[in-house]
Design a protein around this motif. Sequence first.
Motif, mmCIF file in Angstrom:
data_model
loop_
_atom_site.group_PDB
_atom_site.id
_atom_site.type_symbol
_atom_site.label_atom_id
_atom_site.label_comp_id
_atom_site.label_asym_id
_atom_site.label_seq_id
_atom_site.Cartn_x
_atom_site.Cartn_y
_atom_site.Cartn_z
ATOM 1 N N HIS A 1 0.839 -1.206 0.000
ATOM 2 C CA HIS A 1 0.000 0.000 0.000
ATOM 3 C C HIS A 1 0.876 1.258 0.000
ATOM 4 O O HIS A 1 0.704 2.159 -0.830
ATOM 5 N N GLU A 2 1.839 1.318 0.914
ATOM 6 C CA GLU A 2 2.664 2.533 1.024
ATOM 7 C C GLU A 2 3.483 2.757 -0.252
ATOM 8 O O GLU A 2 3.706 3.892 -0.663
ATOM 9 N N HIS B 1 1.707 4.765 -2.874
ATOM 10 C CA HIS B 1 1.898 6.213 -2.714
ATOM 11 C C HIS B 1 3.257 6.637 -3.280
ATOM 12 O O HIS B 1 3.377 7.632 -3.979
ATOM 13 N N GLU C 1 -4.929 7.365 -1.938
ATOM 14 C CA GLU C 1 -5.322 6.186 -1.163
ATOM 15 C C GLU C 1 -5.709 5.043 -2.094
ATOM 16 O O GLU C 1 -5.448 3.874 -1.823
HETATM 17 ZN ZN ZN Z 1 -2.353 5.372 2.366
#
Ligand code: ZN
Length: 585
Positions: free
Chosen positions: A352-353, A356, A382
């Motif tokens: 997930h990170e 970004h 997100e």
């Molecule tokens: Zn996030």
Amino acid sequence: MLLLAVPFVQAADLNPTQERANRFLSLVNASYQALVRINSNAQWAAVTDVSPIHDAAAEVAGNAYAAFNGNPAIINEAKALLLKRNELDAVTIRELEHVLLNAAEVPMTNPDLVAARVAAETAQNSTLNGFEFKLNGKPITVNQIDNLLNSSTDLAERQAVWEASKESGKALKDGLVKLRGLRNGVAQELSYPDYFALQVAGYGMTTDEMMKLNDDFMRDLRPLYLQLHTWVKYKLAEKYHQPVPKRIPAHWINNRWSQEWSGLIEAADLTPYFKGRTPEWVAHSAENFYTGMGFPKLPDSFWAKSDLYPVPEGDKRKKNTHASAWHLDLQEDIRSLQSIEANPEWFATAHHEFGHVYYFMSYTRPDVDPLLRTGANPAFHEGFGELTSLAARQVPYLKSVGVLPADFKADETAFLMQDAFSPGVPFIYWASGTMTHWEHDVYAGNLPADQWNKRWWQYVRDFQGIEPPTERGEEWCDPATKTHINDTPCYYYSYAIAQVFKYQLNDYIAKHILHQPPQSCNYSGNKEVGAFLKSIMEKGATEDWRKILKEATGEDLSTRAMVEYYKPLMSWLEEQNKGRQIGWD
Ligand SMILES: [Zn+2]
């Protein structure tokens, strides 16, 4: 000669307003980037090494950043230029609008109001972070509360723990009442009717449009949600040896707000498969996921400056344990703060990170000015993170990186159920339903403070089909127990939009690029998937998000893909729930 002609023609074509905007924006972009760098470095130090000195430095840097962004001269010039918007190109208009959105949070046209808000938020955060929960008169930490709710099968104990977790709301209510007034005041300074409308403006939408979007999400997913709700209601009634209720009592669910329903599906637990892996392997597999699709390797500075692993035992340094990704200078200084361990949760979080991180890297290019080096809307960032963690949970991917053995036979229903529960489907009724509607009523509707808790529980009952163990009067303020209500107001619909967006992108990739089922696909090593993602990511905020989404996937923001993703599960649930009482009306 020809080479000289190009700039000459462009210069001659520029009208005086465009020229004035270019001069203004080149100055604002340079200063903005410099202040982001100073502010981010101070904030980074404060979260990676918590100390009063770092907190004080972060506050000073935050004030400098605010003083620049909210400067009246900047506000006035951006407004004056936007009055002549028909003489400006589209990207210039977007940059000027971003200047005003940045300013609207800290309008120095009314410095006393801004200072009062900062002071009230600091006080609220310190009440929130410093609140001491007690169970039967003894102090209990938030982790202990969560662990007990994850493990206890004693309903009396669960209720006592759940009620203890709601005590902080009382302490936070007065501060929240005060903050509502100050936040609405700040928004009104730049002519927004209220703070909710200001936040929604980040999407180029009105409040009514945002409410309708969220209501439509809930309408579309309702048949699926009712099936999931019924299945869980019966399962939990059996587990606790209770009659089947209409609505699920809040203390039956592990999560304190019932926002996700975890711990229900043992057959999809991947914990044993991470034995023998290292945290470093987890971090690098997330980078490999992206480089395999043709993205560049992360700069060396990422690995040198990030803070990816738990603080070693014996080390006195305290760091924030919440995972995050940082773009410190809107250039190449990209970092991530995590506390990676070798388990399925951190495997998903690391992916997930890095979503970004690769979004940052993709839009950092000369064609995108620093003011527009951000997500196309707040949910896109997100959404890419969530898409990456969804891709990282797909069985074929887990096999290809060796987490699961090649002959692993997945219980497909169990895996789908796991996706549906956390964060997935119940999350929409919490995010689009309870959170969004309650904050709308409080900020846009100025709901009197003596009706706050009643309205909250009305929404929990109506949208989520959950009820409190006993009546919750106005002596409590249960919404204030949720961190975001205090420190990230009127923003929560962004998480719902990110979920819907994630399924849409995954659906497009699986069907049109990979030609694999969306519920069981493998992005890794596919350069075409990489090129598709990059084509969306590299735009940053230079175009309207609706245009970007439509051009990439051929459709508007829609739950179509999310509903389709769960079709196999829906059929299974309908079979299981035959003859059962569906819903709660
Ligand atoms: Zn996030």
